[in-house]
Design an enzyme around this catalytic site. Structure first.
Site, PDB file in Angstrom:
ATOM      1  N   LYS A 133      11.285  -4.657   3.742  1.00  0.00           N
ATOM      2  CA  LYS A 133       9.894  -4.743   4.223  1.00  0.00           C
ATOM      3  C   LYS A 133       9.481  -6.197   4.421  1.00  0.00           C
ATOM      4  CE  LYS A 133       8.700  -0.224   2.699  1.00  0.00           C
ATOM      5  NZ  LYS A 133       8.792   0.602   1.531  1.00  0.00           N
TER       6      LYS A 133
ATOM      7  N   GLN B 140       5.578   0.751  -4.164  1.00  0.00           N
ATOM      8  CA  GLN B 140       6.866   1.434  -4.003  1.00  0.00           C
ATOM      9  C   GLN B 140       6.969   2.580  -5.012  1.00  0.00           C
ATOM     10  OE1 GLN B 140       9.289  -0.110  -1.597  1.00  0.00           O
ATOM     11  NE2 GLN B 140       9.912   2.019  -1.707  1.00  0.00           N
TER      12      GLN B 140
ATOM     13  N   ASP C 242      -0.230   3.308   3.557  1.00  0.00           N
ATOM     14  CA  ASP C 242       0.644   4.484   3.433  1.00  0.00           C
ATOM     15  C   ASP C 242      -0.133   5.772   3.654  1.00  0.00           C
ATOM     16  OD1 ASP C 242       3.331   3.983   2.996  1.00  0.00           O
ATOM     17  OD2 ASP C 242       3.010   3.423   0.898  1.00  0.00           O
TER      18      ASP C 242
END
Ligand code: NAP
Length: 280
Positions: free
Chosen positions: A49, A93, A116
């Site tokens: 990322k 994460q 997200d």
């Protein structure tokens, strides 16, 4: 013979769009990645990322916290990141260690930085059909369909899997695109029949090779979200590619399908979050 939907090429296209738009902005979009514990696979994802952000001109920060970090400490970090001007997106994460309350932690991310789309507020907006950003993986699948000219309107769609991260939002996005959607899970009595009826079949299960050729309608569009590492470390999808590909009209491979596009959509979501937070 199916058209193989090329995730690497589509990801490169999305990333180039993000790079060009970010380059024209006076204030850079920014992403903070929060990683708890020393899970090597998660560290590889986080490093990926960071690299993606660098390639696209997105500012990024990484927080590597010990696996023993307390709930309060983690929430305090998120509250600080929520206040920061140079951070537009916060990504935690998953999975988190068992002692942490994942739900409470995801809710501690400010909804306008929830790139997200895991926060209940954003999930609610998704249900309304009014989400600022879509969750990255289902958003990536919709981008795939658009790219290859597959319109869900009037189509029968089956989504196998009902997780909050993939299956449920996937079904919502297909419904909003005027597909008629069936959602399958472990209690579905006849998975084969549900799959055989589908014009568009999305497998998001995590059971390698679950979807076989005899479960797929001739000419169906087959999207394989599944990514499971087998005992040899090889990435396997939910779709048995050799038996399904000859029947499908379009199919995504694993690897090189949904995975790279998911990563690219995250960057697009950071850019959108920056825009909606007033960055020009
Ligand atoms: P998850 O939370 O474990 O959910 C799996 C879903 O599959 C559940 O709803 C489960 O049903 C259903 N299921 C399991 N076995 C089944 C069976 N035999 N028949 C029918 N349904 C079955 O997983 P997830 O987070 O949604 O992820 C799914 C897969 O996608 C995993 O392989 C994951 O690694 C992959 N993934 C890939 C990306 C990417 O970027 N490519 C991103 C996210 C996830 P129940 O609800 O009844 O238990």
């Amino acid at each position: 013979m199916a058209v193989i939907m090329d995730g690497k090429a589509l990801a490169a296209k999305v990333k180039e769009e993000v790079r060009a738009e970010a380059a024209a902005m006076a204030e850079k979009p920014g992403l903070a990645v929060v990683l708890v514990g020393d899970n090597p696979a998660a560290q590889v994802y986080a490093a990926g990322k960071k690299r993606d952000c660098q390639q696209c001109g997105i500012y990024s920060e990484e927080y590597l916290l010990p696996g023993t970090v307390g709930q309060e400490e983690l929430i305090q970090l998120l509250e600080e990141l929520n206040q920061r001007r140079n951070v537009d997106g916060i990504l935690i994460q998953l999975p988190l260690p068992a002692h942490l309350d994942e739900r409470a932690i995801l809710q501690a991310v400010a909804p306008d930085k929830d790139v997200d789309c895991f926060h209940p507020w954003n999930m609610g907006r998704l249900v309304e059909g009014n989400a600022a950003v879509a969750p990255c993986t289902p958003g990536g699948v919709m981008r795939f369909l658009q790219e290859y000219g597959v319109d869900p309107k009037g189509k029968l769609c089956t989504v196998v899997g009902r997780s909050n991260i993939v299956g449920k939002p996937m079904a919502l996005l297909l419904t909003q695109a005027h597909g008629t959607v069936t959602i399958c899970h472990t209690k579905t009595p006849d998975l084969k029949a549900c799959c055989l009826g589908a014009d568009i079949l999305v497998a998001a299960v995590g059971r390698p090779g679950l979807i076989t050729g005899d479960m797929v309608k001739e000419g169906a569009v087959v999207i394989d979200v599944g990514t499971t590492r087998d005992k040899d470390g090889v990435l396997r999808g939910d779709v048995d590619f050799p038996s399904v590909e000859p029947k499908a009209s379009y199919i995504t491979p694993v690897p090189g399908g949904v995975g790279p596009v998911t990563r690219a959509i995250l960057l697009e979501n950071v850019l959108r979050a920056a825009r909606s937070r007033g960055k020009k």
